[in-house]
Design an enzyme around this catalytic site. Structure first.
Site, PDB file in Angstrom:
ATOM      1  N   LYS A  26       0.142  20.137 -20.138  1.00 52.96           N
ATOM      2  CA  LYS A  26      -1.302  19.953 -19.969  1.00 52.96           C
ATOM      3  C   LYS A  26      -2.004  21.313 -19.913  1.00 52.96           C
ATOM      4  O   LYS A  26      -3.209  21.405 -20.158  1.00 52.96           O
ATOM      5  CB  LYS A  26      -1.592  19.155 -18.706  1.00 52.96           C
ATOM      6  CG  LYS A  26      -1.248  17.674 -18.828  1.00 52.96           C
ATOM      7  CD  LYS A  26      -1.594  16.912 -17.559  1.00 52.96           C
ATOM      8  CE  LYS A  26      -1.259  15.445 -17.707  1.00 52.96           C
ATOM      9  NZ  LYS A  26      -1.574  14.676 -16.466  1.00 52.96           N
ATOM     10  N   TYR A  52      -4.177  23.382 -13.107  1.00 56.43           N
ATOM     11  CA  TYR A  52      -3.105  24.338 -13.408  1.00 56.43           C
ATOM     12  C   TYR A  52      -3.653  25.762 -13.428  1.00 56.43           C
ATOM     13  O   TYR A  52      -3.023  26.699 -12.929  1.00 56.43           O
ATOM     14  CB  TYR A  52      -2.482  24.043 -14.772  1.00 56.43           C
ATOM     15  CG  TYR A  52      -1.527  22.880 -14.835  1.00 56.43           C
ATOM     16  CD1 TYR A  52      -1.102  22.206 -13.689  1.00 56.43           C
ATOM     17  CD2 TYR A  52      -1.026  22.442 -16.064  1.00 56.43           C
ATOM     18  CE1 TYR A  52      -0.230  21.146 -13.768  1.00 56.43           C
ATOM     19  CE2 TYR A  52      -0.149  21.383 -16.146  1.00 56.43           C
ATOM     20  CZ  TYR A  52       0.243  20.728 -15.002  1.00 56.43           C
ATOM     21  OH  TYR A  52       1.124  19.669 -15.091  1.00 56.43           O
ATOM     22  N   ILE A  78       9.461  15.165 -17.646  1.00 56.83           N
ATOM     23  CA  ILE A  78      10.676  15.439 -16.877  1.00 56.83           C
ATOM     24  C   ILE A  78      11.481  14.147 -16.718  1.00 56.83           C
ATOM     25  O   ILE A  78      10.947  13.140 -16.247  1.00 56.83           O
ATOM     26  CB  ILE A  78      10.323  16.025 -15.507  1.00 56.83           C
ATOM     27  CG1 ILE A  78       9.492  17.299 -15.677  1.00 56.83           C
ATOM     28  CG2 ILE A  78      11.588  16.314 -14.699  1.00 56.83           C
ATOM     29  CD1 ILE A  78       8.893  17.812 -14.384  1.00 56.83           C
TER      30      ILE A  78
END
Length: 259
Positions: A26, A52, A78
């Protein structure tokens, strides 16, 4: 929250040596639509604000003049087999397949047609953990960001037949489905699967998040991260994504979590 917590740690942990921040693709605007691929750590930030960026800037700011260093890990999807993490494509796929098999339906791809054929990637949870240890213990990784994926790319159209064979199902093509709506009344079906196969008694909500699955299977554009930097700095691990998925499916089956 991040600044408050890290400020206390930085002030109180006298032996602090490294902070590794977990991010993802992202960072490159992957969730907004087609983006530059393969994405590199040196690519400029997307103009859309994202936490982020805020967290990394906060981390870099707090580190100035201190003896510890930081790093950022940027994986994608993940995958592992820990319970209680429904934002996990592995357990979600297993439950999806088990319910469709119980209903006598083929294993169709529930996402968009473009997501079935576009290039995609994933990150094994064990590989990610080892990479974060490497970042934390390798001086050259200080104050650097790294893309961390399995190191290969795939298209679901090629993985889907292998998934169907593993679950002993007929492989179907694309059948775009709102999984949240489709699965809304399927808890009794899962309960019967659990009873029939003597599985651990976990509700669907502990194993799968259908809204997340809708999102994960909706990217009808290429998702590719360049992992050259990781290798250049010394982390040489990789894993075949098909083998990863099948290995995690087996682990969940061996633990009697899925049939």
């Amino acid at each position: 929250m991040f600044r408050n917590a890290l400020s206390v740690v930085a002030r109180s942990a006298r032996d602090l040596r490294h902070v590794c921040l977990l991010q993802g693709t992202k960072y490159y605007g992957q969730y907004l639509g087609p983006f530059k691929t393969p994405a590199k750590e040196s690519d400029p930030r997307h103009p859309t604000p994202h936490f982020y960026y805020d967290q990394q800037d906060c981390l870099a700011d707090l580190q100035k003049g201190r003896p510890w260093t930081w790093s950022c890990a940027r994986p994608h999807v993940i995958c592992g087999y820990a319970l209680g993490n429904p934002l996990n494509l592995v357990s979600t796929l297993c439950v999806y397949a088990a319910i469709r098999r119980e209903l006598g339906l083929p294993l169709t791809f529930p996402g968009k047609p473009g997501a079935f054929t576009s290039i995609y990637q994933a990150t094994d949870s064990g590989l990610l953990a080892r990479s974060m240890v490497w970042m934390a213990t390798t001086p050259a990784c200080g104050n650097e960001a790294f893309n961390v994926t399995n190191g290969d790319f795939f298209r679901y159209e090629h993985l889907w037949p292998a998934f169907a064979r593993y679950f002993d199902m007929e492989a179907g093509g694309v059948e775009t489905t709102d999984l949240t709506a489709f699965m809304a009344d399927k808890e009794p079906v899962w309960t019967e699967v659990v009873r029939r196969y003597g599985l651990q008694d976990n509700p669907v909500s502990r194993l799968a998040n259908w809204a997340f699955a809708n999102y994960a299977f909706s990217n009808d554009w290429d998702v590719m991260s360049d992992t050259t930097k990781c290798r250049r700095f010394g982390f040489m691990e990789f894993i075949d994504s098909e083998e990863m998925f099948l290995g995690h499916f087996k682990a969940l089956r061996d633990l009697k979590i899925v049939p």
